[in-house]
Motif scaffolding. Structure first.
Motif, PDB file in Angstrom:
ATOM      1  N   MET A   1     -69.543   0.589 -75.345  1.00  0.00           N
ATOM      2  CA  MET A   1     -68.740  -0.546 -74.849  1.00  0.00           C
ATOM      3  C   MET A   1     -68.502  -1.523 -76.016  1.00  0.00           C
ATOM      4  N   MET A   2     -67.238  -1.944 -76.203  1.00  0.00           N
ATOM      5  CA  MET A   2     -66.937  -2.846 -77.319  1.00  0.00           C
ATOM      6  C   MET A   2     -67.518  -4.231 -77.060  1.00  0.00           C
ATOM      7  N   LEU A   3     -67.436  -4.638 -75.780  1.00  0.00           N
ATOM      8  CA  LEU A   3     -67.883  -5.998 -75.426  1.00  0.00           C
ATOM      9  C   LEU A   3     -69.411  -6.061 -75.444  1.00  0.00           C
ATOM     10  N   GLN A   4     -69.940  -6.898 -76.340  1.00  0.00           N
ATOM     11  CA  GLN A   4     -71.403  -7.030 -76.454  1.00  0.00           C
ATOM     12  C   GLN A   4     -71.916  -8.420 -76.045  1.00  0.00           C
ATOM     13  N   ALA A   5     -71.037  -9.427 -76.007  1.00  0.00           N
ATOM     14  CA  ALA A   5     -71.519 -10.763 -75.616  1.00  0.00           C
ATOM     15  C   ALA A   5     -70.391 -11.623 -75.045  1.00  0.00           C
ATOM     16  N   LEU A   6     -70.758 -12.420 -74.046  1.00  0.00           N
ATOM     17  CA  LEU A   6     -69.865 -13.457 -73.501  1.00  0.00           C
ATOM     18  C   LEU A   6     -70.448 -14.804 -73.891  1.00  0.00           C
ATOM     19  N   ILE A   7     -69.632 -15.662 -74.487  1.00  0.00           N
ATOM     20  CA  ILE A   7     -70.092 -16.996 -74.909  1.00  0.00           C
ATOM     21  C   ILE A   7     -69.372 -18.034 -74.050  1.00  0.00           C
ATOM     22  N   PHE A   8     -70.138 -18.700 -73.182  1.00  0.00           N
ATOM     23  CA  PHE A   8     -69.552 -19.656 -72.227  1.00  0.00           C
ATOM     24  C   PHE A   8     -69.569 -21.079 -72.783  1.00  0.00           C
ATOM     25  N   ASP A   9     -68.455 -21.753 -72.649  1.00  0.00           N
ATOM     26  CA  ASP A   9     -68.414 -23.218 -72.739  1.00  0.00           C
ATOM     27  C   ASP A   9     -69.025 -23.731 -71.432  1.00  0.00           C
ATOM     28  N   ILE A  10     -69.430 -24.991 -71.415  1.00  0.00           N
ATOM     29  CA  ILE A  10     -70.030 -25.552 -70.191  1.00  0.00           C
ATOM     30  C   ILE A  10     -69.059 -26.460 -69.426  1.00  0.00           C
ATOM     31  N   ASP A  11     -68.810 -27.632 -69.966  1.00  0.00           N
ATOM     32  CA  ASP A  11     -68.034 -28.631 -69.204  1.00  0.00           C
ATOM     33  C   ASP A  11     -66.601 -28.175 -68.981  1.00  0.00           C
ATOM     34  N   GLY A  12     -66.253 -28.021 -67.711  1.00  0.00           N
ATOM     35  CA  GLY A  12     -64.903 -27.590 -67.349  1.00  0.00           C
ATOM     36  C   GLY A  12     -64.772 -26.095 -67.201  1.00  0.00           C
ATOM     37  N   THR A  13     -65.688 -25.340 -67.818  1.00  0.00           N
ATOM     38  CA  THR A  13     -65.604 -23.872 -67.762  1.00  0.00           C
ATOM     39  C   THR A  13     -66.627 -23.316 -66.778  1.00  0.00           C
ATOM     40  N   PHE A  14     -67.891 -23.700 -67.033  1.00  0.00           N
ATOM     41  CA  PHE A  14     -68.998 -23.265 -66.165  1.00  0.00           C
ATOM     42  C   PHE A  14     -68.861 -23.945 -64.802  1.00  0.00           C
ATOM     43  N   ALA A  15     -68.514 -25.240 -64.847  1.00  0.00           N
ATOM     44  CA  ALA A  15     -68.377 -26.055 -63.636  1.00  0.00           C
ATOM     45  C   ALA A  15     -67.429 -27.207 -63.947  1.00  0.00           C
ATOM     46  N   ASN A  16     -66.834 -27.759 -62.892  1.00  0.00           N
ATOM     47  CA  ASN A  16     -65.969 -28.941 -63.078  1.00  0.00           C
ATOM     48  C   ASN A  16     -66.869 -30.180 -63.148  1.00  0.00           C
ATOM     49  N   THR A  17     -67.388 -30.434 -64.329  1.00  0.00           N
ATOM     50  CA  THR A  17     -68.444 -31.448 -64.517  1.00  0.00           C
ATOM     51  C   THR A  17     -67.908 -32.825 -64.889  1.00  0.00           C
ATOM     52  N   GLU A  18     -66.657 -32.924 -65.347  1.00  0.00           N
ATOM     53  CA  GLU A  18     -66.251 -34.183 -65.975  1.00  0.00           C
ATOM     54  C   GLU A  18     -66.177 -35.361 -65.001  1.00  0.00           C
ATOM     55  N   GLU A  19     -65.924 -35.104 -63.726  1.00  0.00           N
ATOM     56  CA  GLU A  19     -65.929 -36.248 -62.777  1.00  0.00           C
ATOM     57  C   GLU A  19     -67.347 -36.807 -62.655  1.00  0.00           C
ATOM     58  N   ALA A  20     -68.342 -35.907 -62.671  1.00  0.00           N
ATOM     59  CA  ALA A  20     -69.740 -36.367 -62.611  1.00  0.00           C
ATOM     60  C   ALA A  20     -70.098 -37.123 -63.889  1.00  0.00           C
ATOM     61  N   HIS A  21     -69.592 -36.627 -65.055  1.00  0.00           N
ATOM     62  CA  HIS A  21     -69.831 -37.359 -66.309  1.00  0.00           C
ATOM     63  C   HIS A  21     -69.201 -38.748 -66.226  1.00  0.00           C
ATOM     64  N   ARG A  22     -67.963 -38.802 -65.747  1.00  0.00           N
ATOM     65  CA  ARG A  22     -67.242 -40.087 -65.677  1.00  0.00           C
ATOM     66  C   ARG A  22     -67.997 -41.089 -64.805  1.00  0.00           C
ATOM     67  N   CYS A  23     -68.463 -40.632 -63.635  1.00  0.00           N
ATOM     68  CA  CYS A  23     -69.192 -41.536 -62.732  1.00  0.00           C
ATOM     69  C   CYS A  23     -70.515 -41.965 -63.354  1.00  0.00           C
ATOM     70  N   ALA A  24     -71.176 -41.033 -64.056  1.00  0.00           N
ATOM     71  CA  ALA A  24     -72.458 -41.369 -64.702  1.00  0.00           C
ATOM     72  C   ALA A  24     -72.245 -42.395 -65.807  1.00  0.00           C
ATOM     73  N   PHE A  25     -71.153 -42.247 -66.573  1.00  0.00           N
ATOM     74  CA  PHE A  25     -70.847 -43.253 -67.598  1.00  0.00           C
ATOM     75  C   PHE A  25     -70.687 -44.632 -66.942  1.00  0.00           C
ATOM     76  N   ASN A  26     -69.912 -44.695 -65.859  1.00  0.00           N
ATOM     77  CA  ASN A  26     -69.634 -45.991 -65.215  1.00  0.00           C
ATOM     78  C   ASN A  26     -70.902 -46.619 -64.637  1.00  0.00           C
ATOM     79  N   GLU A  27     -71.779 -45.792 -64.067  1.00  0.00           N
ATOM     80  CA  GLU A  27     -73.046 -46.327 -63.544  1.00  0.00           C
ATOM     81  C   GLU A  27     -73.945 -46.806 -64.694  1.00  0.00           C
ATOM     82  N   ALA A  28     -73.899 -46.081 -65.803  1.00  0.00           N
ATOM     83  CA  ALA A  28     -74.705 -46.494 -66.972  1.00  0.00           C
ATOM     84  C   ALA A  28     -74.201 -47.833 -67.505  1.00  0.00           C
TER      85      ALA A  28
END
Ligand code: XBP
Ligand code: MG
Length: 244
Positions: free
Chosen positions: A1-28
């Protein structure tokens, strides 16, 4: 098999995290006695700067304040960001940020097929820890052979540093690896490292330019499986190299 590894980004790729980041920034900001509030429009602009600490510095630079006041605010960035990270990891650990469609299925298929998994992200290790363990289980960090996070490299995305670091740790040929991203910054970083890059745009990045991507899908749920990734990777390997 040619494919030996998958490299995942996190924010926006793994999960839609940026709204949680935005709210956490505002609370901070509130906890630090700052009257700042980043609405969606402002945050969408600020997302052009990768890295939460760098984003805070870019925001402060734009404030109409005397230089000495800006310097005093810059001195608080690490403390504000640490508070924000605590607030964000608490939100994620409560289950408020599920994985995007198709992520868990692809991870399970890759593990079953012996394809290595890795992470290459601008965010911090505590944020990765909370998101992965909450959504995939307490032992799930061990699914990933390599985890490359934010401050581990001198330059954040769109620089290729984090992908180059992950590839060195994987010790696999770049032609046998695929990066999965959601943003133009992430795409530039992965392509800069020479990787085949699949982009699944997110809410915050849907209007960005992905013309240099090897493949764009609305989400990983549109992927039929590893075989389709394998086929695309083989096709790309048969194409003549693009001359600079
Ligand atoms: C996205 C980022 C991060 C997050 C905020 O990272 O640029 O800065 O917006 O997280 P990626 P931090 O898409 O590469 O995962 O505040 O921890 O930086
Ligand atoms: Mg991203």
């Amino acid at each position: 098999m040619m494919l030996q590894a998958l490299i995942f980004d996190i924010d926006g790729t793994f999960a839609n995290t940026e709204e949680a980041h935005r709210c956490a920034f505002n609370e901070a900001f509130q906890k630090h006695g700052l009257s700042w509030h980043w609405d969606e429009g402002e945050y969408s602009e600020l997302l052009r700067t990768t890295g939460g600490k760098e984003r805070l510095a870019a925001y402060i630079d734009r404030l109409d304040l005397p230089p000495e006041e800006k310097q005093a605010l810059r001195a608080q960035i690490r403390a504000i960001h640490a508070t924000k990270t605590d607030l964000y990891t608490h939100k994620v650990s409560s289950g408020a940020v599920p994985l995007r469609e198709g992520v868990k299925r692809l991870i399970e298929e890759a593990r079953g097929a012996g394809v290595a998994l890795a992470i290459a992200t601008t965010t911090t290790l505590p944020n990765i820890d909370a998101l992965v363990k909450t959504n995939l289980g307490s032992d799930a960090l061990s699914f990933f052979s390599v985890i490359g996070a934010g401050d581990q490299v001198p330059r954040k995305k769109p620089a290729p540093d984090i992908y180059q670091w992950v590839l060195r740790q994987l010790a696999l040929p770049v032609v046998n690896c695929i990066a999965i991203e959601d943003s133009a910054h992430g795409l530039a970083a992965a392509k800069g490292a020479g990787l085949f890059t699949l982009v699944t745009p997110s809410y915050w990045t849907q209007n960005e330019d992905f013309s240099s991507a090897d493949w764009v899908l609305p989400s990983l749920s549109a992927l039929s499986g590893l075989a389709e990734l394998e086929r695309r990777l083989e096709l790309r390997s048969q194409q003549p190299p693009v001359l600079p």
